[in-house]
Scaffold this motif. Structure first.
Motif, PDB file in Angstrom:
ATOM      1  N   THR A   3       0.601  -2.619  -2.208  1.00 32.29           N
ATOM      2  CA  THR A   3       0.960  -1.192  -2.261  1.00 32.29           C
ATOM      3  C   THR A   3       2.355  -0.867  -1.457  1.00 32.29           C
ATOM      4  OG1 THR A   3      -0.181  -0.595  -0.235  1.00 32.29           O
ATOM      5  CG2 THR A   3      -1.396  -0.767  -2.256  1.00 32.29           C
ATOM      6  N   ALA A   4       2.844   0.332  -1.757  1.00 29.92           N
ATOM      7  CA  ALA A   4       3.690   0.987  -0.776  1.00 29.92           C
ATOM      8  C   ALA A   4       3.674   0.912   0.631  1.00 29.92           C
ATOM      9  CB  ALA A   4       4.258   2.154  -1.379  1.00 29.92           C
ATOM     10  N   ARG A   5       2.429   1.397   0.764  1.00 31.68           N
ATOM     11  CA  ARG A   5       2.154   1.617   2.250  1.00 31.68           C
ATOM     12  C   ARG A   5       2.085   0.145   3.006  1.00 31.68           C
ATOM     13  NH1 ARG A   5      -2.916   5.039   3.520  1.00 31.68           N
ATOM     14  NH2 ARG A   5      -1.029   6.471   2.943  1.00 31.68           N
ATOM     15  N   GLN A   6       1.397  -0.664   2.300  1.00 35.43           N
ATOM     16  CA  GLN A   6       1.439  -2.279   2.783  1.00 35.43           C
ATOM     17  C   GLN A   6       2.797  -3.015   3.046  1.00 35.43           C
ATOM     18  OE1 GLN A   6      -1.269  -3.747  -0.055  1.00 35.43           O
ATOM     19  NE2 GLN A   6      -2.814  -4.403   1.374  1.00 35.43           N
ATOM     20  N   THR A   7       3.395  -2.566   2.058  1.00 33.07           N
ATOM     21  CA  THR A   7       4.871  -3.135   1.960  1.00 33.07           C
ATOM     22  C   THR A   7       5.721  -2.674   3.266  1.00 33.07           C
ATOM     23  OG1 THR A   7       4.913  -3.472  -0.194  1.00 33.07           O
ATOM     24  CG2 THR A   7       7.127  -3.525   0.713  1.00 33.07           C
ATOM     25  N   ARG A   8       5.694  -1.182   3.510  1.00 33.34           N
ATOM     26  CA  ARG A   8       6.518  -0.636   4.438  1.00 33.34           C
ATOM     27  C   ARG A   8       5.991  -1.335   5.863  1.00 33.34           C
ATOM     28  NH1 ARG A   8       5.544   3.817   1.330  1.00 33.34           N
ATOM     29  NH2 ARG A   8       4.154   4.641   2.709  1.00 33.34           N
ATOM     30  N   ALA A   9       4.717  -1.274   5.975  1.00 31.00           N
ATOM     31  CA  ALA A   9       3.993  -1.650   7.155  1.00 31.00           C
ATOM     32  C   ALA A   9       4.305  -2.892   7.415  1.00 31.00           C
ATOM     33  CB  ALA A   9       2.412  -1.532   7.327  1.00 31.00           C
TER      34      ALA A   9
END
Length: 66
Positions: A3-9
């Motif tokens: 997900t976008a959130r996982q990628t950023r984190a």
């Protein structure tokens, strides 16, 4: 599927810029920005897979949140 959130984190944990991750995943910076934007605008599954593999190669473990 990453997900976008996982990628950023994951990128933050590694201290990587978007440019660094795009380079390591061998994708365009535009494609990575699209993936991280949460807009779900035309992100190819192959792009997500390349990003996931680059992060995992650097020690990140991604968990499914079903």
């Amino acid at each position: 599927m990453i997900t976008a959130r996982q990628t950023r984190a994951a990128r933050a944990l590694l201290g990587w810029t978007q440019e660094t991750l795009a380079d390591k995943a061998r994708i365009s910076l535009t494609a990575l920005k699209r993936l991280e934007s949460e807009s779900r605008r035309g992100v190819h599954e192959s792009t997500r897979d390349q990003v996931r593999r680059a992060l995992e190669a650097s020690g990140i473990v991604l968990l499914r949140s079903d």
